[in-house]
Design a protein around this motif. Sequence first.
Motif, PDB file in Angstrom:
ATOM      1  N   LEU A 216      -3.118  -5.295   2.477  1.00  0.00           N
ATOM      2  CA  LEU A 216      -3.083  -4.037   3.210  1.00  0.00           C
ATOM      3  C   LEU A 216      -3.937  -3.005   2.492  1.00  0.00           C
ATOM      4  CD1 LEU A 216       0.753  -3.566   3.809  1.00  0.00           C
ATOM      5  CD2 LEU A 216      -0.887  -4.592   5.361  1.00  0.00           C
ATOM      6  N   ALA A 217      -4.468  -2.061   3.242  1.00  0.00           N
ATOM      7  CA  ALA A 217      -5.170  -0.915   2.672  1.00  0.00           C
ATOM      8  C   ALA A 217      -4.979   0.262   3.614  1.00  0.00           C
ATOM      9  CB  ALA A 217      -6.657  -1.219   2.492  1.00  0.00           C
ATOM     10  N   LEU A 218      -4.886   1.459   3.043  1.00  0.00           N
ATOM     11  CA  LEU A 218      -4.671   2.666   3.833  1.00  0.00           C
ATOM     12  C   LEU A 218      -5.853   3.611   3.728  1.00  0.00           C
ATOM     13  CD1 LEU A 218      -1.013   3.645   2.855  1.00  0.00           C
ATOM     14  CD2 LEU A 218      -1.754   2.449   4.907  1.00  0.00           C
ATOM     15  N   ASP A 219      -6.125   4.297   4.832  1.00  0.00           N
ATOM     16  CA  ASP A 219      -7.039   5.432   4.843  1.00  0.00           C
ATOM     17  C   ASP A 219      -6.203   6.605   5.358  1.00  0.00           C
ATOM     18  OD1 ASP A 219      -8.976   7.339   5.134  1.00  0.00           O
ATOM     19  OD2 ASP A 219     -10.324   6.104   6.348  1.00  0.00           O
ATOM     20  N   PRO A 220      -5.409   7.229   4.487  1.00  0.00           N
ATOM     21  CA  PRO A 220      -4.491   8.282   4.939  1.00  0.00           C
ATOM     22  C   PRO A 220      -5.187   9.459   5.613  1.00  0.00           C
ATOM     23  CG  PRO A 220      -3.994   7.646   2.676  1.00  0.00           C
ATOM     24  CD  PRO A 220      -5.302   7.001   3.055  1.00  0.00           C
ATOM     25  N   ALA A 221      -6.381   9.823   5.150  1.00  0.00           N
ATOM     26  CA  ALA A 221      -7.090  10.962   5.742  1.00  0.00           C
ATOM     27  C   ALA A 221      -7.411  10.711   7.211  1.00  0.00           C
ATOM     28  CB  ALA A 221      -8.367  11.256   4.962  1.00  0.00           C
ATOM     29  N   ALA A 222      -7.749   9.467   7.545  1.00  0.00           N
ATOM     30  CA  ALA A 222      -8.040   9.105   8.937  1.00  0.00           C
ATOM     31  C   ALA A 222      -6.794   8.632   9.677  1.00  0.00           C
ATOM     32  CB  ALA A 222      -9.108   8.008   8.974  1.00  0.00           C
ATOM     33  N   GLY A 223      -5.678   8.499   8.960  1.00  0.00           N
ATOM     34  CA  GLY A 223      -4.431   8.048   9.584  1.00  0.00           C
ATOM     35  C   GLY A 223      -4.468   6.591   9.993  1.00  0.00           C
ATOM     36  N   LYS A 224      -5.148   5.737   9.186  1.00  0.00           N
ATOM     37  CA  LYS A 224      -5.324   4.330   9.557  1.00  0.00           C
ATOM     38  C   LYS A 224      -4.752   3.380   8.504  1.00  0.00           C
ATOM     39  CE  LYS A 224      -7.688   4.892  13.393  1.00  0.00           C
ATOM     40  NZ  LYS A 224      -7.157   4.474  14.693  1.00  0.00           N
ATOM     41  N   LEU A 225      -4.218   2.280   8.999  1.00  0.00           N
ATOM     42  CA  LEU A 225      -3.719   1.163   8.209  1.00  0.00           C
ATOM     43  C   LEU A 225      -4.597  -0.044   8.528  1.00  0.00           C
ATOM     44  CD1 LEU A 225      -1.489  -0.494   6.645  1.00  0.00           C
ATOM     45  CD2 LEU A 225      -0.279  -0.614   8.831  1.00  0.00           C
ATOM     46  N   TYR A 226      -5.117  -0.697   7.483  1.00  0.00           N
ATOM     47  CA  TYR A 226      -5.960  -1.894   7.631  1.00  0.00           C
ATOM     48  C   TYR A 226      -5.218  -3.074   7.036  1.00  0.00           C
ATOM     49  CZ  TYR A 226      -9.998   1.194   8.400  1.00  0.00           C
ATOM     50  OH  TYR A 226     -10.874   2.124   8.892  1.00  0.00           O
ATOM     51  N   TRP A 227      -5.446  -4.278   7.596  1.00  0.00           N
ATOM     52  CA  TRP A 227      -4.862  -5.478   7.003  1.00  0.00           C
ATOM     53  C   TRP A 227      -5.707  -6.705   7.323  1.00  0.00           C
ATOM     54  CZ3 TRP A 227      -2.941  -3.009  11.201  1.00  0.00           C
ATOM     55  CH2 TRP A 227      -2.796  -3.757  12.373  1.00  0.00           C
TER      56      TRP A 227
ATOM     57  N   ALA B 272       0.851  -1.191   0.000  1.00  0.00           N
ATOM     58  CA  ALA B 272       0.000   0.000   0.000  1.00  0.00           C
ATOM     59  C   ALA B 272       0.883   1.236   0.000  1.00  0.00           C
ATOM     60  CB  ALA B 272      -0.919   0.009   1.222  1.00  0.00           C
ATOM     61  N   LEU B 273       0.415   2.284  -0.674  1.00  0.00           N
ATOM     62  CA  LEU B 273       1.164   3.528  -0.788  1.00  0.00           C
ATOM     63  C   LEU B 273       0.457   4.663  -0.084  1.00  0.00           C
ATOM     64  CD1 LEU B 273       2.060   3.480  -4.590  1.00  0.00           C
ATOM     65  CD2 LEU B 273       3.542   2.835  -2.690  1.00  0.00           C
ATOM     66  N   ASP B 274       1.240   5.488   0.608  1.00  0.00           N
ATOM     67  CA  ASP B 274       0.771   6.764   1.132  1.00  0.00           C
ATOM     68  C   ASP B 274       1.578   7.830   0.407  1.00  0.00           C
ATOM     69  OD1 ASP B 274       0.098   9.048   2.492  1.00  0.00           O
ATOM     70  OD2 ASP B 274       0.366   8.190   4.493  1.00  0.00           O
ATOM     71  N   LEU B 275       1.064   8.280  -0.736  1.00  0.00           N
ATOM     72  CA  LEU B 275       1.808   9.210  -1.582  1.00  0.00           C
ATOM     73  C   LEU B 275       1.972  10.571  -0.915  1.00  0.00           C
ATOM     74  CD1 LEU B 275       0.326   8.276  -5.057  1.00  0.00           C
ATOM     75  CD2 LEU B 275       2.508   7.557  -4.058  1.00  0.00           C
ATOM     76  N   ASP B 276       0.989  10.998  -0.120  1.00  0.00           N
ATOM     77  CA  ASP B 276       1.087  12.298   0.545  1.00  0.00           C
ATOM     78  C   ASP B 276       2.262  12.342   1.525  1.00  0.00           C
ATOM     79  OD1 ASP B 276      -1.104  13.241  -0.834  1.00  0.00           O
ATOM     80  OD2 ASP B 276      -2.522  12.791   0.784  1.00  0.00           O
ATOM     81  N   GLN B 277       2.480  11.235   2.222  1.00  0.00           N
ATOM     82  CA  GLN B 277       3.576  11.173   3.194  1.00  0.00           C
ATOM     83  C   GLN B 277       4.843  10.538   2.612  1.00  0.00           C
ATOM     84  OE1 GLN B 277       3.353  12.671   6.225  1.00  0.00           O
ATOM     85  NE2 GLN B 277       1.376  13.354   5.432  1.00  0.00           N
ATOM     86  N   GLY B 278       4.763  10.064   1.365  1.00  0.00           N
ATOM     87  CA  GLY B 278       5.936   9.464   0.729  1.00  0.00           C
ATOM     88  C   GLY B 278       6.339   8.136   1.344  1.00  0.00           C
ATOM     89  N   LYS B 279       5.346   7.311   1.689  1.00  0.00           N
ATOM     90  CA  LYS B 279       5.627   6.037   2.364  1.00  0.00           C
ATOM     91  C   LYS B 279       5.054   4.858   1.589  1.00  0.00           C
ATOM     92  CE  LYS B 279       7.549   7.686   6.168  1.00  0.00           C
ATOM     93  NZ  LYS B 279       8.951   7.426   6.510  1.00  0.00           N
ATOM     94  N   LEU B 280       5.756   3.758   1.678  1.00  0.00           N
ATOM     95  CA  LEU B 280       5.365   2.468   1.117  1.00  0.00           C
ATOM     96  C   LEU B 280       5.220   1.504   2.291  1.00  0.00           C
ATOM     97  CD1 LEU B 280       5.249   0.344  -1.254  1.00  0.00           C
ATOM     98  CD2 LEU B 280       7.727   0.199  -1.009  1.00  0.00           C
ATOM     99  N   TYR B 281       4.086   0.805   2.370  1.00  0.00           N
ATOM    100  CA  TYR B 281       3.833  -0.183   3.417  1.00  0.00           C
ATOM    101  C   TYR B 281       3.755  -1.556   2.766  1.00  0.00           C
ATOM    102  CZ  TYR B 281       2.409   3.638   6.524  1.00  0.00           C
ATOM    103  OH  TYR B 281       2.375   4.765   7.301  1.00  0.00           O
ATOM    104  N   TRP B 282       4.257  -2.596   3.438  1.00  0.00           N
ATOM    105  CA  TRP B 282       4.129  -3.954   2.925  1.00  0.00           C
ATOM    106  C   TRP B 282       4.064  -4.946   4.074  1.00  0.00           C
ATOM    107  CZ3 TRP B 282       8.695  -1.326   2.986  1.00  0.00           C
ATOM    108  CH2 TRP B 282       9.808  -1.950   3.520  1.00  0.00           C
ATOM    109  N   SER B 283       3.507  -6.115   3.775  1.00  0.00           N
ATOM    110  CA  SER B 283       3.381  -7.167   4.785  1.00  0.00           C
ATOM    111  C   SER B 283       4.318  -8.307   4.449  1.00  0.00           C
ATOM    112  CB  SER B 283       1.945  -7.670   4.872  1.00  0.00           C
ATOM    113  OG  SER B 283       1.530  -8.243   3.651  1.00  0.00           O
ATOM    114  N   GLU B 284       4.824  -8.954   5.495  1.00  0.00           N
ATOM    115  CA  GLU B 284       5.650 -10.151   5.352  1.00  0.00           C
ATOM    116  C   GLU B 284       5.062 -11.245   6.226  1.00  0.00           C
ATOM    117  OE1 GLU B 284      10.035  -8.135   4.606  1.00  0.00           O
ATOM    118  OE2 GLU B 284       9.662  -9.187   6.476  1.00  0.00           O
ATOM    119  N   ARG B 285       4.905 -12.412   5.638  1.00  0.00           N
ATOM    120  CA  ARG B 285       4.495 -13.569   6.439  1.00  0.00           C
ATOM    121  C   ARG B 285       5.764 -14.359   6.745  1.00  0.00           C
ATOM    122  NH1 ARG B 285       0.056 -16.655   3.531  1.00  0.00           N
ATOM    123  NH2 ARG B 285       1.087 -16.023   1.625  1.00  0.00           N
ATOM    124  N   GLY B 286       5.706 -15.657   6.898  1.00  0.00           N
ATOM    125  CA  GLY B 286       6.917 -16.435   7.124  1.00  0.00           C
ATOM    126  C   GLY B 286       7.288 -16.509   8.587  1.00  0.00           C
ATOM    127  N   THR B 287       8.595 -16.616   8.860  1.00  0.00           N
ATOM    128  CA  THR B 287       9.061 -16.833  10.234  1.00  0.00           C
ATOM    129  C   THR B 287       8.914 -15.602  11.126  1.00  0.00           C
ATOM    130  OG1 THR B 287      11.313 -16.303   9.561  1.00  0.00           O
ATOM    131  CG2 THR B 287      10.690 -18.634   9.558  1.00  0.00           C
TER     132      THR B 287
END
Length: 196
Positions: free
Chosen positions: A46-57, A4-19
Motif C-alpha cells: 500500500l502507499a498513500l498520497d494524503p494531499a491528493a486523498g488517494k490510496l494506491y495498492w 501505510a500511515l496517514d498521520l495527518d488524519q490519524g489513520k492506519l491502513y493495511w491489506s489482508e489477503r487470504g479468504t
Amino acid sequence: DGLALDLDQGKLYWSERGTTPRILRANLDGTGTETVIDKVFGPFGLALDPAAGKLYWADWVAQKIQRANLDGSELEDLLSTVPARPRYLALDSTADKMFWTGDRGASVWQATLDGGDNVALVSGGFDGSTGGIGLHKGNGQLFWTDAMSQAVTKANMDGTGAEKIIFRRMEDPQGLALDEARGKMYWADREREQIL
C-alpha cells in the motif's frame, strides 16, 4: 501484507489477503476499524498520497496496480497488465512517480501516478527477489529488500548504480520503510518474525 500511515488524519491502513481479501483502516490507537476496499483479489503493498486523498495498492493476484479515494470510492485500475506480479509500492507525488517491485526476475518498475510511462528500472541484473521498497528523495535513491540475498539494495532513482547493503541480522527481509530525517531504515523480517 501492506501497511501505510496517514498521520495527518490519524489513520492506519493495511491489506489482508487470504479468504477475504480487502483493505482496511483504523484509528492509530486501533479503534474504529472499517473495510475501505473489498473488491480486490490479492492486495499486497500500500502507499498513500494524503494531499491528493488517494490510496494506491498492488494487487498481486490480479497483477494490477489500483487506486481509490481514501474512503474507498472511485476505484481505478492504473496498470492492469503488469509483467511481473506487483508486490510493494512507494510514491513520489511531487515528481508524479510511483515505484514498485515485481516478484519475477528481481525487478523494480516506475510509472507516473496515473499509470502512464510504465518502465522497468531494474530487471534481473542481480541475484535475488525484490520485496519492500522505499525512497530517499533527498539523496535521489531507491532502496528495496532482497530476500534471497538477505540484503537491501540501493540504487539511483533511474535504477542505475545498484549496490547491496548486507546486514548481519537479516534473514528474510520483506517490507521496508525509510525515515529520511533521522537517517534510519526499518524492515520486516519474515523468518525472524521481527521488525528491525
